[in-house]
Design an enzyme around this catalytic site. Structure first.
Site, mmCIF file in Angstrom:
data_model
loop_
_atom_site.group_PDB
_atom_site.id
_atom_site.type_symbol
_atom_site.label_atom_id
_atom_site.label_comp_id
_atom_site.label_asym_id
_atom_site.label_seq_id
_atom_site.Cartn_x
_atom_site.Cartn_y
_atom_site.Cartn_z
ATOM 1 N N SER A 8 27.161 -43.163 7.117
ATOM 2 C CA SER A 8 25.730 -43.068 7.383
ATOM 3 C C SER A 8 25.484 -42.719 8.845
ATOM 4 C CB SER A 8 25.051 -44.378 6.961
ATOM 5 O OG SER A 8 23.657 -44.297 7.095
ATOM 6 N N HIS A 68 18.830 -43.327 2.737
ATOM 7 C CA HIS A 68 19.578 -42.337 1.949
ATOM 8 C C HIS A 68 19.048 -42.219 0.521
ATOM 9 C CE1 HIS A 68 22.312 -41.631 5.212
ATOM 10 N NE2 HIS A 68 22.458 -42.934 5.352
#
Length: 399
Positions: free
Chosen positions: A92, A195
């Protein structure tokens, strides 16, 4: 081959930078990056509370700065890190740190981008009550189906038996009321549904900021969360970083790529621990070290000495082929395609190639990319472990 891995949001803890400030130059680097990040990295990394550093606008700059500064403390500078490390990857927000380590952008530009990314994602998270829940265990196909049925997004596919669902709190409540069979749910202490499509408003802000950044092609293998593939150009990496804000993180695929590229050692950068635990299960036999305090530098330097590449050109070529690996411990059972797909035959993305039989069911084996089978490495009925290579393939477009 040695991997540098930068952790993602949630890895931070109150005071995690305090002991590192005693290292020469460490505090100076953080002070210089604080202006670019738009927050006092030293204060937030030493005296701030858990609630304060849970804020996306604070957590993300802290994590990127910590990963880069720890790499410099470990190796001396990023140039030496690139001479010793063969692969860089980030989970991430960790992708920004990995990009700096791989030489795609400067640490200063990484901090400029993360300042925009973090604030834009914080604003997106504030528009609606959203969150994330870790799903531990269960049959992957059943878990994904249950996530979809509740309107959620599988935002993190971290490893076999570990998927993170993201969406509104109402959707997560409905999911918790009827969880997938054999799975345990653990709500995560995060500020939003990262996300997932809920982060779409942040993409435009990051794209605008990225237009001001100059990038270079990676100096070492740099893996992408989008699909686990090695990124060959800086412009491709930057575009992936932009769109990844609202797209799922496929860390499981990143670890598959590490294994297929011959990773023998794995160093998780500050604040380490989470990714190391995943690597130990997914890549058995790979030596690991997690940087939590300066005391961990000795173990990491031992791995550098044993597994690091001293020739800067040693890892300049990325193998074109990729391995299809087992998603779980168990017995390989061949599908129909295993019998008819021989070397040289093309297979589409999502094609069923069999399954791994376990005590409570089975785990499907499918391709996440179109490609051509080069050779099968197992036969029907062969026992195996998670991460064990099953077939060697040439991805479409690399012939």
């Amino acid at each position: 081959m040695l991997v540098f891995a930068a952790p993602g949001q949630g890895a931070q803890a109150p005071g995690f930078l305090a002991s590192w400030l005693e290292l020469p130059g460490f505090a100076d680097r953080l002070a210089g990056w604080s202006d670019l990040a738009g927050c006092d990295l030293i204060a937030y990394g030493t005296t701030a509370s858990a609630d304060e550093i849970r804020d996306t606008a604070i957590a993300q700059p802290l994590l990127v700065a910590a990963a880069i500064a720890a790499t410099e403390a470990l190796c001396g500078d990023l140039g030496q890190a690139r001479r010793q490390g063969g692969i860089a990857a980030g989970h991430s927000v960790g992708e920004l740190g990995a990009g700096a380590i791989a030489g795609v952008l400067t640490p200063e530009d990484a901090m400029r981008l993360i300042a925009v990314r973090s604030k834009a994602m914080a604003r997106a998270a504030a528009t609606e009550a959203t969150g994330m829940t870790a799903v531990l265990g269960g049959i992957e196909s059943d878990v994904l189906a249950a996530i979809e049925a509740c309107g959620l997004t599988p935002a993190n596919i971290n490893a076999t038996g570990q998927i993170v669902a993201a969406g509104t709190l109402a959707q997560l409540d409905a999911f918790a009321a009827d969880p997938p069979a054999g799975a345990r749910l653990r709500p995560l202490s995060v500020a939003g549904a990262f996300h997932s499509p809920h982060m779409a408003p942040a993409v435009a802000d990051l794209r605008a900021a990225a237009s001001e950044v100059t990038v270079s092609d990676p100096a070492i293998v740099l893996l992408s969360n989008l699909d686990g593939a090695a990124v060959k150009s800086g412009t491709d990496w930057l575009e992936r970083i932009i769109t990844q804000v609202s797209a799922p993180v496929r860390w499981k695929e990143c670890m598959h790529s590490m294994a297929s590229l011959g990773a023998s050692a794995f160093i998780e950068l500050l604040p380490g621990g989470t990714l190391t635990s995943l690597a130990k299960r997914a890549m058995p036999g790979v030596a690991t070290a997690a940087l939590k305090t300066p005391d961990d530098l000795a173990a990491a330097r031992s791995l550098l000495a044993e597994h690091g590449a001293l020739d800067p050109h040693e890892n300049s070529h990325v193998p074109e082929w990729r391995l299809l690996v087992s998603p779980h411990d168990g017995t390989f059972r061949a599908g129909e395609l295993h019998h008819v797909v021989a070397a040289g035959v093309a297979v589409t993305s999502g094609a069923p190639l069999g399954h791994v039989e376990v005590r409570r069911g089975q785990h499907a084996i499918t391709l996440s990319f179109p490609g051509t089978i080069l050779e099968w490495l197992v036969e029907d009925g062969d026992p195996g472990n998670a991460g064990q290579p099953l077939a060697r393939l040439l991805p479409e477009g690399t012939a």
